[in-house]
Structures are given as structure tokens and as C-alpha cells.
Design a protein around this motif. Structure first.
Motif, PDB file in Angstrom:
ATOM      1  N   PRO B  35       0.806  -1.229   0.000  1.00  0.00           N
ATOM      2  CA  PRO B  35       0.000   0.000   0.000  1.00  0.00           C
ATOM      3  C   PRO B  35       0.841   1.282   0.000  1.00  0.00           C
ATOM      4  O   PRO B  35       0.388   2.318  -0.491  1.00  0.00           O
ATOM      5  N   VAL B  36       2.063   1.243   0.513  1.00  0.00           N
ATOM      6  CA  VAL B  36       2.881   2.464   0.581  1.00  0.00           C
ATOM      7  C   VAL B  36       3.196   2.964  -0.835  1.00  0.00           C
ATOM      8  O   VAL B  36       3.096   4.150  -1.127  1.00  0.00           O
ATOM      9  N   TYR B  37       3.570   2.053  -1.727  1.00  0.00           N
ATOM     10  CA  TYR B  37       3.968   2.467  -3.084  1.00  0.00           C
ATOM     11  C   TYR B  37       2.858   2.209  -4.108  1.00  0.00           C
ATOM     12  O   TYR B  37       2.709   2.960  -5.052  1.00  0.00           O
ATOM     13  N   ASP B  38       2.118   1.094  -3.947  1.00  0.00           N
ATOM     14  CA  ASP B  38       0.933   0.775  -4.753  1.00  0.00           C
ATOM     15  C   ASP B  38       1.126   1.000  -6.257  1.00  0.00           C
ATOM     16  O   ASP B  38       0.570   1.926  -6.846  1.00  0.00           O
ATOM     17  N   VAL B  39       1.910   0.128  -6.892  1.00  0.00           N
ATOM     18  CA  VAL B  39       2.129   0.295  -8.345  1.00  0.00           C
ATOM     19  C   VAL B  39       0.879   0.025  -9.167  1.00  0.00           C
ATOM     20  O   VAL B  39       0.845   0.351 -10.341  1.00  0.00           O
ATOM     21  N   GLU B  40      -0.148  -0.581  -8.547  1.00  0.00           N
ATOM     22  CA  GLU B  40      -1.356  -0.876  -9.330  1.00  0.00           C
ATOM     23  C   GLU B  40      -2.023   0.414  -9.811  1.00  0.00           C
ATOM     24  O   GLU B  40      -2.803   0.390 -10.756  1.00  0.00           O
ATOM     25  N   ARG B  41      -1.701   1.564  -9.175  1.00  0.00           N
ATOM     26  CA  ARG B  41      -2.321   2.816  -9.650  1.00  0.00           C
ATOM     27  C   ARG B  41      -1.827   3.181 -11.044  1.00  0.00           C
ATOM     28  O   ARG B  41      -2.436   3.995 -11.737  1.00  0.00           O
ATOM     29  N   PHE B  42      -0.690   2.599 -11.484  1.00  0.00           N
ATOM     30  CA  PHE B  42      -0.236   2.806 -12.867  1.00  0.00           C
ATOM     31  C   PHE B  42      -0.733   1.667 -13.775  1.00  0.00           C
ATOM     32  O   PHE B  42      -0.302   1.565 -14.916  1.00  0.00           O
ATOM     33  N   GLY B  43      -1.575   0.806 -13.231  1.00  0.00           N
ATOM     34  CA  GLY B  43      -2.057  -0.339 -14.019  1.00  0.00           C
ATOM     35  C   GLY B  43      -1.098  -1.507 -13.977  1.00  0.00           C
ATOM     36  O   GLY B  43      -1.270  -2.493 -14.687  1.00  0.00           O
ATOM     37  N   ILE B  44      -0.057  -1.403 -13.146  1.00  0.00           N
ATOM     38  CA  ILE B  44       0.960  -2.460 -13.094  1.00  0.00           C
ATOM     39  C   ILE B  44       0.475  -3.612 -12.211  1.00  0.00           C
ATOM     40  O   ILE B  44      -0.019  -3.397 -11.114  1.00  0.00           O
ATOM     41  N   ILE B  45       0.602  -4.824 -12.727  1.00  0.00           N
ATOM     42  CA  ILE B  45       0.267  -6.016 -11.945  1.00  0.00           C
ATOM     43  C   ILE B  45       1.488  -6.931 -11.966  1.00  0.00           C
ATOM     44  O   ILE B  45       2.142  -7.060 -12.997  1.00  0.00           O
ATOM     45  N   ASN B  46       1.773  -7.556 -10.842  1.00  0.00           N
ATOM     46  CA  ASN B  46       2.867  -8.520 -10.788  1.00  0.00           C
ATOM     47  C   ASN B  46       2.320  -9.883 -11.193  1.00  0.00           C
ATOM     48  O   ASN B  46       1.494 -10.444 -10.487  1.00  0.00           O
ATOM     49  N   VAL B  47       2.738 -10.408 -12.322  1.00  0.00           N
ATOM     50  CA  VAL B  47       2.238 -11.710 -12.778  1.00  0.00           C
ATOM     51  C   VAL B  47       3.345 -12.760 -12.651  1.00  0.00           C
ATOM     52  O   VAL B  47       4.525 -12.427 -12.644  1.00  0.00           O
TER      53      VAL B  47
END
Lengths: 285, 144
Positions: B35-47
Motif C-alpha cells: 500500500p505504501v507504493y501501490d504500483v497498481e495505480r499505474f495499471g501495473i500487476i505482478n504476474v
């Protein structure tokens, strides 16, 4: 079939996947907020599908493309059936066929994760389909017919008051169809899974994009059937679907370690017994 | 740009491969998802699947054994794809570059688009690298 029904069917065909994409966007934003994150934009699922569509990659098996297309056709057909006011039981079976095609396609792949995911997908089908069927039977008993329009015009009193015991069952179906819980089956975007992307592992590129659209259509069908519980007006139907969606998101976030064994041994029997008890009560009334 | 090209910029799915890292850079990479950095806000998902990935984030030095696996993963990713070498070891082999079993940085085996220095690299630097890589991808897509 008159012209109005035809127009409604076409509207269902076009709007259902779009609504499903929007539901997926809401799901990801709300989930992120529940986890104290900002989350992606609301339109993120559409970007994901657009990206997947532009990626060209050979399929893991030649059969997969065929199964994906059949799954998409079945999922969209179930939406069209509901929109055209057709038999809800038929819609249920077509939707189940779509889920089976996805599992069959995953069995064709070479990845062990894909095959394991497909096996667990079949267990999942075994767990939620009977509950879903009994819930639809309850609705049909009260409304006196099996067509969708009868469900929506059953009476002035919402169906929910006559079938409170099917609510846990329907919630279970929504949770499974959103592909979020259990974590060892789920093919969701979230990281709480152990089989990579489960049944989706071997799908990639355009096939995966079509599968996502089929998934959106599936979610709309399930939420639509849930909304029959309070079908006094369009607004109340949308509100009911939203309540089911939000409840499923909360349950998913508070039970991130729910396993498929727990689903099969505890959740499925309890919700099936409750739904069946409700059906018997309706018959004895 | 068309919707499909915009989608490629807005939906980078990321795959992380640890070549031979001490886990320092791996922890920083995973920290990006918190939650601190939350890359999902750029649409990034770790697959976890190279067939779904658009960006390959590689940490650690490359040696003869894992070089083959790295090439394999890279070849399974659909085009267009980005490779980001994270940390001093990923960029050049770091302090291990003269060790007999170390080939060097990630670029000895596969083409690298963005280098992230640091020992370990900061989460902010890793996120900046992904955004820089996407800028590069945007240029390629606009030219095509």
C-alpha cells in the motif's frame, strides 16, 4: 419473437460486456481502497483487454482458441437470454457450459498449473452450480414461471422476503464467479493465489482478451440473477446487485486464505442445505 | 494514438525474475506492490507467467546456469516487451563481477531497456524505471 425483444437482446449483447468491464473496474478500485491503496483507474480492465488484444502470441494448444470462442459465445448467449426474457434455467445451463469450455481449454495446455487450475475449476463448478440451480428454482416457484420477465414482475413484494435462505448461496456464487476466492483456485488479478493464474495460466494474447470479456459477461449474468431478489424497479435491481458485489468484495478481503477444500466441504454444503430448505418451505407453504 | 496502443502503455504487467540476487533488490521490488507504493495505480500487476508479462524485472547477477532460464523466460514473453535490470548486480555484476561463475549483468544475455542502479535499488527508483521504460515503449509505438 417481436421487435422489442430483438432490440433488448441486442442491447444485452452489447451492454452486458461493457457493464461487466465496469464492474471489474469498480471491483479493483474498491478492493484497493479496502487495502488502503489508491488502486488503478476505473477503466483499467478495458486497458488490460486492449493490451492483451494487441499482443500476438502463439496459443499453447490449437484447441484453446476454439474453446475460448465457444466460452465467449456461451457467456454472451446467457446475457442475451436474460435480456430477451427467456428461460432463466436455460441461461443457467448455457453459463455453466461456458465455464466448462474454459476448463476444457485449460486442460489442453501444457502447463501443470493450467491443468491443476482446470481440475480445481471443475471442483468449483461442482460446488456452486447446485446452489445456483436451487436458488433459481426457488425464484421460479414464487414467480410461477421460468422466464426472466416473470422473475422481474413476480409481485409488488420483493422475492427476497420469500427466500432469505438463498442469499448466502447466491453470495457464494458471486464470490466464485468473480474469481477471487478461494485463493488456491482464483484467477484474479490479486496476488493471493498459489497456482499462478490457475485456469488462465496457459491462455495469452487475444485468447486471453476474449476470455476476460467472457468473464465480464458471466459476472453480469450472476449479478443480474441476484438482482431478481429485489426486482421492484430498475434502481432497486441495480442496488441489489451492488450490495451483492460489495458484500463479496468484503468477504474476499477478510478471508484471503480460504482454500478450495474449505469451499467444497463447508461452504458449498451449508449454502446448498439452506437453499434447499428454502425451496421445501416454499413448496409446503 | 489508437486505443490499443494507449492500452499497451497503461497496462504494463510485470514479471520479476531473481537471477542470483541476495534478495535485497527482490524485497524492494515486492515493496512496490505494498500500500505504501501501490504500483497498481499505474495499471501495473505482478504476474507469475511470462506469457502474460510485458515487463521483465531482473535482479541479481547472471551465471551460466540461470542464463538459460533467463533466455527462456524472455523468449516466452510476447512482443513488444521491456527488460529492466535492477540493482548493481543486475546492471553490471556488482561486486561479484569478477567471480569465476558470474557472467556479468543481465545485458550479457538479453537486451536491457532500463538500468536501475543501487544496492539495493529503492522502490521509487524501480517504479521510475518502469515509467521510463513505458516512455520508451510509447516512442516505439508512435513511430510504428
Amino acid at each position: 419473437m417481436n421487435l422489442t425483444t430483438f432490440y433488448l437482446a441486442v442491447a444485452g449483447l452489447i451492454l452486458a460486456p461493457l457493464l461487466g468491464g465496469l464492474v471489474a473496474g469498480v471491483d479493483r478500485v474498491v478492493t484497493a481502497r479496502l487495502q488502503s491503496r489508491m488502486g488503478p483507474p476505473l477503466m483499467q480492465p478495458f486497458y488490460d483487454v486492449g493490451k492483451l488484444w494487441s499482443k500476438v502470441i502463439p496459443p499453447a494448444s490449437n484447441w484453446q482458441g476454439l474453446f475460448v470462442r465457444w466460452a465467449l459465445v456461451a457467456s454472451l448467449a446467457s446475457d442475451v437470454l436474460l435480456a430477451a426474457g427467456a428461460d432463466v434455467l436455460m441461461c443457467f445451463f448455457v453459463q455453466a457450459a461456458s465455464a466448462s469450455f474454459v476448463a476444457l481449454g485449460a486442460f489442453c495446455g501444457s502447463s501443470p498449473y493450467s491443468k491443476l487450475g482446470a481440475q480445481r475449476e471443475l471442483f468449483q463448478l461442482l460446488a456452486y452450480e447446485p446452489v445456483f440451480l436451487v436458488a433459481i428454482l426457488c425464484m421460479a416457484k414464487v414467480s410461477g414461471a421460468f422466464d426472466a420477465y416473470s422473475f422481474m414482475n413476480a409481485s409488488a413484494q420483493p422475492l427476497l422476503f420469500k427466500m432469505p435462505l438463498i442469499v448466502p448461496g447466491l453470495l457464494f456464487v458471486v464470490l466464485v464467479k468473480l474469481r477471487k476466492s478461494p485463493f488456491d483456485i482464483s484467477a484474479s488479478h490479486h496476488m493471493h493465489q498459489e497456482v499462478v493464474r490457475g485456469v488462465y495460466t496457459d491462455y495469452a494474447g487475444r485468447d486471453f482478451a476474449l476470455l476476460e470479456i467472457a468473464h465480464w459477461a458471466d459476472v453480469v449474468v450472476v449479478l443480474w440473477i441476484c438482482s431478481f431478489l429485489w426486482a421492484t424497479s430498475v434502481v432497486s435491481m441495480v442496488a441489489t446487485a451492488a450490495v451483492f458485489l460489495f458484500a463479496a468484495l468484503v468477504i474476499d478481503n477478510v478471508s484471503a486464505r480460504l482454500t478450495w477444500r474449505h469451499m467444497l466441504k463447508v461452504v458449498a454444503p451449508i449454502s446448498l442445505v439452506l437453499a434447499t430448505a428454502n425451496l421445501l418451505w416454499l413448496y409446503m407453504e | 494514438m489508437s486505443f490499443l496502443k494507449t492500452s499497451q502503455i497503461k497496462s504494463p504487467w510485470l514479471m520479476h525474475f531473481d537471477c542470483g540476487s541476495c534478495n535485497g533488490c527482490d524485497i524492494e521490488t515486492l515493496a512496490c506492490l505494498t500500500p505504501v507504493y501501490d504500483v497498481e495505480r499505474f495499471g501495473i500487476i505482478n504476474v507469475g507467467n511470462p506469457r502474460h508479462a510485458d515487463v521483465l524485472v531482473v535482479t541479481g547477477t547472471v551465471n551460466p546456469r540461470n542464463a538459460q532460464i533467463l533466455k527462456n523466460i524472455y523468449s516466452q514473453m510476447p512482443d513488444p516487451k521491456l527488460v529492466i535490470a535492477v540493482g548493481a548486480c543486475g546492471c553490471s555484476g556488482g561486486v561479484f563481477r569478477d567471480a569465476p561463475n558470474v557472467l556479468g549483468g543481465v545485458d550479457k544475455v538479453i537486451p536491457v531497456d532500463v538500468y536501475v542502479p543501487g544496492c539495493p535499488a529503492k522502490p521509487e527508483a524501480i517504479m521510475d524505471a518502469v515509467v521510463t521504460g513505458l516512455g520508451k515503449l510509447k516512442g516505439i509505438l508512435e513511430a510504428s
